[in-house]
Design an enzyme around this catalytic site. Structure first.
Site, PDB file in Angstrom:
ATOM      1  N   GLU A  46      -1.975  -7.428  -8.163  1.00  0.00           N
ATOM      2  CA  GLU A  46      -2.516  -8.714  -7.744  1.00  0.00           C
ATOM      3  C   GLU A  46      -1.514  -9.845  -7.949  1.00  0.00           C
ATOM      4  OE1 GLU A  46      -6.349  -9.560  -9.299  1.00  0.00           O
ATOM      5  OE2 GLU A  46      -7.324  -7.958  -8.192  1.00  0.00           O
ATOM      6  N   GLU A  94      -8.219 -12.645  -6.410  1.00  0.00           N
ATOM      7  CA  GLU A  94      -7.100 -12.422  -5.495  1.00  0.00           C
ATOM      8  C   GLU A  94      -6.574 -13.688  -4.841  1.00  0.00           C
ATOM      9  OE1 GLU A  94      -7.645  -9.233  -2.743  1.00  0.00           O
ATOM     10  OE2 GLU A  94      -7.642  -7.736  -4.351  1.00  0.00           O
ATOM     11  N   ARG A 130       0.851  -1.186   0.000  1.00  0.00           N
ATOM     12  CA  ARG A 130       0.000   0.000   0.000  1.00  0.00           C
ATOM     13  C   ARG A 130       0.887   1.235   0.000  1.00  0.00           C
ATOM     14  NH1 ARG A 130      -4.651  -1.467  -2.140  1.00  0.00           N
ATOM     15  NH2 ARG A 130      -5.879  -2.922  -0.852  1.00  0.00           N
ATOM     16  N   ALA A 178     -10.218  -7.947  -1.339  1.00  0.00           N
ATOM     17  CA  ALA A 178     -11.095  -6.782  -1.481  1.00  0.00           C
ATOM     18  C   ALA A 178     -10.926  -6.159  -2.852  1.00  0.00           C
ATOM     19  CB  ALA A 178     -10.786  -5.752  -0.390  1.00  0.00           C
ATOM     20  N   GLU A 214     -13.779 -10.624  -6.717  1.00  0.00           N
ATOM     21  CA  GLU A 214     -12.502 -10.297  -6.078  1.00  0.00           C
ATOM     22  C   GLU A 214     -11.925 -11.504  -5.340  1.00  0.00           C
ATOM     23  OE1 GLU A 214     -10.699  -7.744  -6.452  1.00  0.00           O
ATOM     24  OE2 GLU A 214     -12.087  -6.338  -7.408  1.00  0.00           O
TER      25      GLU A 214
END
Length: 206
Positions: free
Chosen positions: A142, A97, A64, A76, A93
């Site tokens: 991802e 993911e 992040r 998410a 998702e």
């Protein structure tokens, strides 16, 4: 008692990007004047507590950039596909993911991420009846994800220890623990999503 209505007197865009927009509203205040409020518009998002038959929950370790490090989070993603319900977005998702599908879906919580400046709200689901499916990796971020399964109690302990700081993940894990313990019940998967953000999505319709 009559309460003040915080009406918007004027509004101007500062930035409109791919995922968010920043606008400045002039809002009528109780004293008769106005005040400026900066608002970040967001598409809204979904997150999933994917709980297996052994009581394990799948988390992802994802970079992040605003925090400059990888965080443990729930699978998410954005509500960015037109016509897709929140539950459908969550299922998509979950497959993209971590390569999982679920047969049982429950709405756990809706999380207003930081209502002092953004309209972003994340709906968190509890998914059970899991099975493995092929991942459909979307993009470089991802592809970099690390997925790992933790006992639910351990994941809750990580949140309480400050090792999980993502807001929807913390709220979702605590809510899932309450549901599993039998002290609370979730809502239907298609429960009304009253605070789902709409303003940013409407911009693309103009």
């Amino acid at each position: 008692m009559t309460r003040h209505e915080f009406s918007t007197v004027s509004s101007r865009d500062v930035h409109v990007g791919r995922v968010v927009a920043l606008r400045v509203d002039e809002v009528a205040m109780p004293g008769g004047g106005t005040a400026k409020r900066e608002v970040v518009e967001h598409l809204g998002a979904v997150a999933v507590v994917a709980l297996d038959d052994d009581g394990g929950v799948t988390l992802v370790h994802q970079y992040r950039h605003p925090l400059g490090r990888r965080l443990w989070e729930l699978p998410a993603g954005l509500l960015d596909a037109g016509g897709e319900s929140p539950r459908e977005a969550a299922a998509r998702e979950l497959a993209e993911e971590v390569g999982l599908a679920a047969t049982e879906w429950v709405t756990l919580v809706d999380v207003a991420v930081s209502p002092g400046f953004t309209d972003e709200v994340v709906r968190v689901f509890l998914a059970r009846g899991l099975s493995v499916v092929d991942r459909d990796v979307q993009g470089e971020e991802e592809a970099d994800l690390e997925a790992r399964t933790f006992p639910l109690d351990e994941a809750v302990a990580m949140a309480l220890a400050g090792e999980i700081v993502n807001g929807p993940a913390v709220a979702g894990l605590l809510a899932a623990r309450a549901v599993v313990a039998g002290g609370a019940a979730g809502r239907p998967a298609d429960a009304p999503f009253h605070d789902r953000p709409t303003r940013f999505a409407r911009r693309s319709e103009r």
